[in-house]
Design an enzyme around this catalytic site. Structure first.
Site, PDB file in Angstrom:
ATOM      1  N   HIS A   1       0.862  -1.181   0.000  1.00 23.83           N
ATOM      2  CA  HIS A   1       0.000   0.000   0.000  1.00 23.83           C
ATOM      3  C   HIS A   1       0.900   1.233   0.000  1.00 23.83           C
ATOM      4  O   HIS A   1       1.972   1.222   0.597  1.00 23.83           O
ATOM      5  CB  HIS A   1      -0.882  -0.005   1.254  1.00 23.83           C
ATOM      6  CG  HIS A   1      -1.834   1.133   1.310  1.00 23.83           C
ATOM      7  ND1 HIS A   1      -2.985   1.171   0.549  1.00 23.83           N
ATOM      8  CD2 HIS A   1      -1.814   2.288   2.015  1.00 23.83           C
ATOM      9  CE1 HIS A   1      -3.623   2.301   0.790  1.00 23.83           C
ATOM     10  NE2 HIS A   1      -2.943   2.988   1.682  1.00 23.83           N
TER      11      HIS A   1
ATOM     12  N   SER B   1      -7.128   3.935   9.770  1.00 25.58           N
ATOM     13  CA  SER B   1      -7.846   3.951   8.500  1.00 25.58           C
ATOM     14  C   SER B   1      -7.200   2.988   7.501  1.00 25.58           C
ATOM     15  O   SER B   1      -7.863   2.124   6.912  1.00 25.58           O
ATOM     16  CB  SER B   1      -7.836   5.389   7.948  1.00 25.58           C
ATOM     17  OG  SER B   1      -8.271   5.417   6.622  1.00 25.58           O
TER      18      SER B   1
ATOM     19  N   ASP C   1     -14.590   2.791   8.250  1.00 24.77           N
ATOM     20  CA  ASP C   1     -13.588   3.753   7.741  1.00 24.77           C
ATOM     21  C   ASP C   1     -14.228   4.756   6.798  1.00 24.77           C
ATOM     22  O   ASP C   1     -13.863   5.935   6.792  1.00 24.77           O
ATOM     23  CB  ASP C   1     -12.437   3.029   7.039  1.00 24.77           C
ATOM     24  CG  ASP C   1     -11.420   4.035   6.494  1.00 24.77           C
ATOM     25  OD1 ASP C   1     -10.876   4.801   7.312  1.00 24.77           O
ATOM     26  OD2 ASP C   1     -11.221   4.098   5.269  1.00 24.77           O
TER      27      ASP C   1
ATOM     28  N   LYS D   1      -8.368  -1.484   6.709  1.00 24.00           N
ATOM     29  CA  LYS D   1      -8.674  -2.001   5.370  1.00 24.00           C
ATOM     30  C   LYS D   1      -7.665  -3.081   4.969  1.00 24.00           C
ATOM     31  O   LYS D   1      -8.030  -4.144   4.468  1.00 24.00           O
ATOM     32  CB  LYS D   1      -8.651  -0.858   4.346  1.00 24.00           C
ATOM     33  CG  LYS D   1      -9.859   0.068   4.486  1.00 24.00           C
ATOM     34  CD  LYS D   1      -9.793   1.252   3.547  1.00 24.00           C
ATOM     35  CE  LYS D   1      -8.753   2.238   3.939  1.00 24.00           C
ATOM     36  NZ  LYS D   1      -8.872   3.603   3.509  1.00 24.00           N
TER      37      LYS D   1
ATOM     38  N   ARG E   1     -13.578  13.010   8.824  1.00 25.15           N
ATOM     39  CA  ARG E   1     -12.230  13.604   8.937  1.00 25.15           C
ATOM     40  C   ARG E   1     -11.977  14.591   7.808  1.00 25.15           C
ATOM     41  O   ARG E   1     -11.369  15.640   8.004  1.00 25.15           O
ATOM     42  CB  ARG E   1     -11.166  12.497   8.899  1.00 25.15           C
ATOM     43  CG  ARG E   1     -11.121  11.670  10.168  1.00 25.15           C
ATOM     44  CD  ARG E   1     -10.271  10.435   9.953  1.00 25.15           C
ATOM     45  NE  ARG E   1      -8.894  10.746   9.595  1.00 25.15           N
ATOM     46  CZ  ARG E   1      -8.120   9.948   8.858  1.00 25.15           C
ATOM     47  NH1 ARG E   1      -8.581   8.794   8.393  1.00 25.15           N
ATOM     48  NH2 ARG E   1      -6.886  10.303   8.578  1.00 25.15           N
TER      49      ARG E   1
HETATM   50  N1  URA Z   1      -5.345   6.736   3.054  1.00 25.34           N
HETATM   51  C1  URA Z   1      -6.315   6.158   3.791  1.00 25.34           C
HETATM   52  O1  URA Z   1      -6.891   5.146   3.403  1.00 25.34           O
HETATM   53  N2  URA Z   1      -6.632   6.715   4.967  1.00 25.34           N
HETATM   54  C2  URA Z   1      -6.037   7.811   5.460  1.00 25.34           C
HETATM   55  O2  URA Z   1      -6.370   8.256   6.540  1.00 25.34           O
HETATM   56  C3  URA Z   1      -5.031   8.417   4.689  1.00 25.34           C
HETATM   57  C4  URA Z   1      -4.683   7.848   3.482  1.00 25.34           C
END
Ligand code: URA
Length: 440
Positions: free
Chosen positions: A81, A182, A160, A186, A167
């Site tokens: 990621h 966050s 999320d 995932k 946010r």
């Molecule tokens: N990418 C995400 O999935 N969440 C975040 O808070 C920042 C970048």
């Protein structure tokens, strides 16, 4: 009896929340018993007063189990990621590289966010490519074929989606524990046994300095370890676009060129570094260097290119794209931006460069916008390069009706977003600053 008011007040006063309080609050949000404004107040209290690693793990845990979780019936499952950058297309290169070395790569990727492009938008530039497989199909394909790429689904970590939305409008995105929970909720739900995290640092990234990037890397590794995952964090530069192309179809072309061994050096090197990390984390190479060597062999032999072509075909895309870039949507108009003086390129404002591509239509200004895959920028020069007056620095790929916008963009790029010096800059940004691995 727990109450939202008391939990918010506790965090406002800088006290540590218990696992029970965090779970109660988030589950209450999902059930409609905690209001959005109460969640927003708690987010701001977390932003201002911080969250311990124990609190971050509890938040990650409740977000992770707010939806489906995958558990693969296969070994060597490793994902990667990136926290997001300009021209960051490494997924299209490292995923086939790692898969060609025997790693199973389950990619659930995002769409563009703000000034950064998204892997899913980019791959959808390939005619026919489907990114919306069901989770069952996703799991089956991964176990059978070893490589699959889909878009985010509401079934994974739905908490999320709600929290990120809050946010985004309450100025609480840039919080290390909130970013950790966050991303990791995932990634953990997606079932990989190892995760390579590319943390971007610089003027085009969420993390603007190395100290912040290092804190995020530590927080992400620690959270992964708590959930029994092997973790590698790489802190890499985002003070200029990665590679030369920014824009959906343009980035697909550059990725294929890289898989053919003809890519820009920075993109090739970072992709090999990350893919090598995936091979190492999967247990298929004893060291990171041995992983990189394997990835390099898969690049040289053409095996990774073949793996990418097969994935395109399997997911409904037109695999002829490998040999014929003309099947991609491309812009018909090009404007070359040339140097107005002799000198060296000293600095680039990467965020502004990303925003230019969004303005051309390569990203969304609002959620309902349709992406124009063909537009974008290609850079002929990067930081540290010498330029002569009149020499091309970049090309803007645009549509017929954008001439006025493009002239203003060219001006902004030359006068504001790219800085020049008369002498060669002493210090150039490194590509990779730090790599750390943690085994659970
Ligand atoms: N990418 C995400 O999935 N969440 C975040 O808070 C920042 C970048």
């Amino acid at each position: 009896m727990l109450s939202a008011y008391e939990i918010i007040a506790k965090k406002r006063d800088g006290l540590e929340l218990s696992e029970e309080e965090i779970k109660w609050f988030i589950q209450g949000l999902l059930a409609g018993k905690v209001a959005d404004y109460q969640m927003s107040a708690l987010l701001m209290a977390i932003y201002l007063n911080g969250f311990s690693s124990k609190e971050t793990a509890s938040l990650t845990d409740v977000m992770l189990y707010s939806g489906k979780t995958l558990n693969f019936n296969a070994q060597h499952v490793v994902d990667k990621h990136s926290t997001g950058g300009i021209g960051d297309k490494t997924s299209f290169i490292l995923a086939p590289l790692a898969a060609a070395c025997g790693v199973r790569v389950p990619m659930i990727a995002g769409r563009g966010l703000g000034h950064t492009g998204g892997t899913v938008d980019k791959v959808e530039a390939i005619p026919g490519f489907k990114t919306s497989l069901s989770l069952e199909e996703f799991q089956r394909t991964l176990e059978k074929e070893g490589l699959v790429l889909i878009g985010q689904t509401g079934e994974i970590a739905p908490a999320d989606k709600i929290i990120y939305g809050l946010r985004d409008v309450t100025a609480t995105i840039e919080s290390i524990p909130l970013i950790t929970a966050s991303i990791m909720s995932k990634k953990l739900a997606e079932g990989a046994q190892g995760i390579v995290m590319d943390i971007k640092v610089g003027n085009g990234a969420f993390m603007r300095n190395k100290a912040q990037a290092r804190k995020l890397a530590t927080s992400i590794r620690n959270t992964g370890l708590r959930f029994n995952r092997n973790m590698m964090t790489v802190i890499s530069d985002m003070n200029q676009p990665l590679g030369n192309a920014v824009g959906n179809s343009l980035e697909i072309i550059e990725s294929i060129e890289t898989l053919k061994g003809k890519g820009p050096k920075d993109l090739t090197d970072l992709s090999l570094h990350l893919a090598g990390g995936m091979v190492h984390l999967s247990g298929l190479a004893k060291t990171h260097s041995a992983g990189i060597r394997k990835a390099r062999e898969a690049l040289k032999s053409g095996k990774a290119l073949k793996v990418f072509k097969e994935m395109i075909k399997r997911q409904g895309g037109d695999e002829k794209v490998i040999d014929d870039y003309g099947i991609l949507p491309l812009a018909n108009n090009h404007h070359v931006v040339a140097a107005s003086r002799n000198g060296y390129i000293k600095k680039m404002e990467a965020t502004q460069i990303g925003l230019h591509v969004v303005q051309l239509g390569g990203g969304r200004q609002k959620a309902s916008d349709k992406i124009d895959f063909g537009v974008g920028l290609t850079f002929h020069k990067k930081i540290g390069d010498r330029v002569k007056e009149g020499e091309p620095i970049l090309t803007i790929h645009h549509n017929e009706n954008q001439k006025e916008l493009v002239l203003k963009m060219a001006d902004d790029l030359l006068e504001r977003d790219i800085s020049f010096s008369t002498t060669k800059p002493q210090k150039l940004p490194s590509l990779i600053y730090e790599t750390q691995t943690s085994w659970y």
